[in-house]
Design a protein around this motif. Structure first.
Motif, PDB file in Angstrom:
ATOM      1  N   GLU A   1     -14.256 108.293 -12.469  1.00  0.00           N
ATOM      2  CA  GLU A   1     -15.688 107.906 -11.822  1.00  0.00           C
ATOM      3  C   GLU A   1     -16.313 108.911 -11.147  1.00  0.00           C
ATOM      4  O   GLU A   1     -17.561 109.084 -11.079  1.00  0.00           O
ATOM      5  N   ALA A   2     -15.548 109.826 -10.376  1.00  0.00           N
ATOM      6  CA  ALA A   2     -16.046 110.978  -9.775  1.00  0.00           C
ATOM      7  C   ALA A   2     -16.828 112.025 -10.643  1.00  0.00           C
ATOM      8  O   ALA A   2     -17.543 112.482 -10.286  1.00  0.00           O
ATOM      9  N   ASP A   3     -16.576 112.057 -12.055  1.00  0.00           N
ATOM     10  CA  ASP A   3     -17.073 112.728 -13.031  1.00  0.00           C
ATOM     11  C   ASP A   3     -18.495 112.122 -13.651  1.00  0.00           C
ATOM     12  O   ASP A   3     -18.892 112.677 -14.557  1.00  0.00           O
ATOM     13  N   GLY A   4     -18.685 111.098 -12.854  1.00  0.00           N
ATOM     14  CA  GLY A   4     -19.995 110.344 -13.455  1.00  0.00           C
ATOM     15  C   GLY A   4     -19.463 109.034 -14.312  1.00  0.00           C
ATOM     16  O   GLY A   4     -20.667 108.755 -14.805  1.00  0.00           O
ATOM     17  N   GLY A   5     -18.330 108.771 -14.574  1.00  0.00           N
ATOM     18  CA  GLY A   5     -18.057 107.660 -15.417  1.00  0.00           C
ATOM     19  C   GLY A   5     -18.049 106.500 -14.871  1.00  0.00           C
ATOM     20  O   GLY A   5     -18.839 106.475 -13.632  1.00  0.00           O
ATOM     21  N   PRO A   6     -18.251 105.300 -15.528  1.00  0.00           N
ATOM     22  CA  PRO A   6     -18.465 103.920 -15.071  1.00  0.00           C
ATOM     23  C   PRO A   6     -17.432 103.544 -14.053  1.00  0.00           C
ATOM     24  O   PRO A   6     -16.488 104.394 -13.898  1.00  0.00           O
ATOM     25  N   GLU A   7     -17.645 102.469 -13.309  1.00  0.00           N
ATOM     26  CA  GLU A   7     -16.474 101.898 -12.362  1.00  0.00           C
ATOM     27  C   GLU A   7     -15.395 101.182 -13.142  1.00  0.00           C
ATOM     28  O   GLU A   7     -15.670 100.758 -14.409  1.00  0.00           O
ATOM     29  N   THR A   8     -14.356 101.534 -12.715  1.00  0.00           N
ATOM     30  CA  THR A   8     -13.107 101.362 -13.356  1.00  0.00           C
ATOM     31  C   THR A   8     -12.281 100.212 -12.770  1.00  0.00           C
ATOM     32  O   THR A   8     -12.330 100.003 -11.444  1.00  0.00           O
ATOM     33  N   ARG A   9     -11.361  99.540 -13.453  1.00  0.00           N
ATOM     34  CA  ARG A   9     -10.329  98.515 -12.694  1.00  0.00           C
ATOM     35  C   ARG A   9      -9.043  98.765 -13.341  1.00  0.00           C
ATOM     36  O   ARG A   9      -8.834  98.677 -14.668  1.00  0.00           O
ATOM     37  N   LEU A  10      -8.177  98.697 -12.500  1.00  0.00           N
ATOM     38  CA  LEU A  10      -6.765  98.722 -12.846  1.00  0.00           C
ATOM     39  C   LEU A  10      -5.992  97.495 -12.275  1.00  0.00           C
ATOM     40  O   LEU A  10      -6.060  97.093 -11.290  1.00  0.00           O
ATOM     41  N   VAL A  11      -5.604  96.687 -13.396  1.00  0.00           N
ATOM     42  CA  VAL A  11      -4.866  95.395 -12.975  1.00  0.00           C
ATOM     43  C   VAL A  11      -3.062  95.611 -13.279  1.00  0.00           C
ATOM     44  O   VAL A  11      -3.090  95.817 -14.480  1.00  0.00           O
ATOM     45  N   THR A  12      -2.555  95.496 -12.406  1.00  0.00           N
ATOM     46  CA  THR A  12      -1.155  95.747 -12.808  1.00  0.00           C
ATOM     47  C   THR A  12      -0.223  94.169 -12.072  1.00  0.00           C
ATOM     48  O   THR A  12      -0.512  93.774 -11.028  1.00  0.00           O
ATOM     49  N   LEU A  13       0.640  93.978 -13.137  1.00  0.00           N
ATOM     50  CA  LEU A  13       1.394  92.851 -12.872  1.00  0.00           C
ATOM     51  C   LEU A  13       2.825  92.934 -12.371  1.00  0.00           C
ATOM     52  O   LEU A  13       3.602  93.951 -12.918  1.00  0.00           O
ATOM     53  N   GLU A  14       3.148  92.375 -11.263  1.00  0.00           N
ATOM     54  CA  GLU A  14       4.761  92.456 -10.902  1.00  0.00           C
ATOM     55  C   GLU A  14       5.400  91.105 -10.622  1.00  0.00           C
ATOM     56  O   GLU A  14       4.516  90.460  -9.643  1.00  0.00           O
ATOM     57  N   GLY A  15       6.504  90.926 -11.081  1.00  0.00           N
ATOM     58  CA  GLY A  15       7.200  89.744 -10.682  1.00  0.00           C
ATOM     59  C   GLY A  15       7.832  89.468  -9.267  1.00  0.00           C
ATOM     60  O   GLY A  15       7.920  88.388  -8.808  1.00  0.00           O
ATOM     61  N   ALA A  16       8.123  90.682  -8.786  1.00  0.00           N
ATOM     62  CA  ALA A  16       8.896  90.526  -7.636  1.00  0.00           C
ATOM     63  C   ALA A  16       7.914  90.738  -6.474  1.00  0.00           C
ATOM     64  O   ALA A  16       7.109  91.929  -6.192  1.00  0.00           O
TER      65      ALA A  16
ATOM     66  N   ARG B   1     -10.659  99.382  -7.051  1.00  0.00           N
ATOM     67  CA  ARG B   1     -10.078  99.816  -8.167  1.00  0.00           C
ATOM     68  C   ARG B   1      -8.856  99.155  -8.571  1.00  0.00           C
ATOM     69  O   ARG B   1      -8.760  98.780  -9.893  1.00  0.00           O
ATOM     70  N   VAL B   2      -8.057  98.785  -7.643  1.00  0.00           N
ATOM     71  CA  VAL B   2      -6.646  98.174  -8.295  1.00  0.00           C
ATOM     72  C   VAL B   2      -6.491  96.810  -7.634  1.00  0.00           C
ATOM     73  O   VAL B   2      -6.759  96.092  -6.490  1.00  0.00           O
ATOM     74  N   ARG B   3      -5.864  96.133  -8.551  1.00  0.00           N
ATOM     75  CA  ARG B   3      -5.621  94.573  -8.341  1.00  0.00           C
ATOM     76  C   ARG B   3      -3.976  94.723  -8.761  1.00  0.00           C
ATOM     77  O   ARG B   3      -4.006  94.527  -9.645  1.00  0.00           O
ATOM     78  N   VAL B   4      -3.167  93.957  -7.808  1.00  0.00           N
ATOM     79  CA  VAL B   4      -1.759  93.701  -8.016  1.00  0.00           C
ATOM     80  C   VAL B   4      -1.611  92.304  -8.085  1.00  0.00           C
ATOM     81  O   VAL B   4      -1.896  91.534  -7.119  1.00  0.00           O
TER      82      VAL B   4
END
Length: 292
Positions: free
Chosen positions: A133-148, A173-176
């Motif tokens: 993103e800082a390099d001028g790329g589009p907005e990003t999203r990381l979704v990470t799944l955890e059972g505990a 940016r991040v969703r847990v």
């Protein structure tokens, strides 16, 4: 330089992953990742993750862990030392650098991780997205799944302290996401896809990996890169990797198995289709992108 970097770099060169059959951007991403090198602007982010690793390795804290079928041998106590979890299950420094390189070169808009654990692998992915993103790329999203739930809470705190917004809010940016993959993955795939990069690092069983990828196929972008952890010969996920690589372009990187999803022609090729027949196309060997 972390002491695990040089041995892995040599091992990847020996496996000739830079000459894999991954097409297009995936091939370029693999070549960059296999170099395990950092550009100058990337070093502070990786240094911050190294500092997190030190804290986890030295931690005297304990955490309650709920297992929903990790595919690992032996009974484990429900309350475990954070330092032991880090040592046994967290993404290693060299492999984290590999994931970072994949995400930097591939420049994915949407990333999915199955198996947050302490958030170390997610930290490498989120750092790459932030730099993109800082390099001028589009907005990003990381979704990470955890059972505990307790692990997910720890991971969210680690990621927030590294400077990443962590929330269900689409602006972050991040969703847990907490819960068994079988329950959470369908809704996440529908709401957050299509994904450009998927890292499967949880529930290390062949059947589970195949089921999760079946759920994900309609929610993968054309050309999406799928990374399966623990595909070494003799490991349960190896069986799934061998079955999947017969249907799609693939590369074996020692610990990780990589697959490229190619959507069938249709009105919405980012959402529909199945893996295309395997292709074999050379890509340039790994090259240095800067000092390690």
């Amino acid at each position: 330089m972390h002491p695990s970097i040089l041995p892995l770099r040599a091992g990847l060169a020996l496996l000739r992953v830079g000459q894999s059959g991954l097409p297009g951007r995936a091939g370029a991403a693999l070549s960059r990742a296999a170099s395990l090198r950092l550009q100058r602007a990337e070093r502070p982010a990786e240094a911050a993750i190294d500092a997190l690793r030190t804290r986890l390795r030295q931690s005297a804290d304990t955490v309650e862990v709920v297992d929903y079928g990790a595919g690992t041998r032996g009974d484990k106590p429900p309350v475990r030392k954070v330092a032991d979890i880090y040592r046994r299950a967290a993404t290693g420094a060299a492999w984290g650098r590999f994931l970072f390189g994949l995400a930097r070169e591939l420049r994915p808009a949407r990333v999915l991780e199955l198996g947050t654990n302490l958030g170390v692998g997610a930290a490498h992915l989120a750092a790459a997205l932030a730099l993109n993103e800082a390099d001028g790329g589009p907005e990003t999203r990381l979704v990470t799944l955890e059972g505990a739930p307790a692990l997910a809470a720890l991971a969210a705190g680690h990621l927030a302290r590294l400077g990443h917004g962590v929330s269900d809010d689409p602006e972050c940016r991040v969703r847990v996401v907490v819960g068994p993959f079988a329950e959470t993955l369908p809704g996440v795939a529908e709401a957050e896809g299509p994904f450009d990069l998927v890292f499967v690092d949880g529930h290390h069983e062949a059947g589970a990996a195949l089921r999760y990828l079946d759920v994900l196929r309609p929610h993968l972008a054309d050309g999406a890169l799928i990374v399966l952890d623990d595909v070494e010969p003799g490991r349960p996920v190896r069986e799934a990797f061998e079955q999947l690589r017969a249907e799609a372009p693939s590369a074996y990187a020692g610990k990780y198995g990589l697959l490229v999803h190619t959507a069938a022609p249709g009105p919405d090729s980012r959402r529909e289709g199945a893996p295309a027949p395997a292709a074999r196309e050379s890509v340039p060997p790994p090259t240095s992108a800067g000092d390690a």
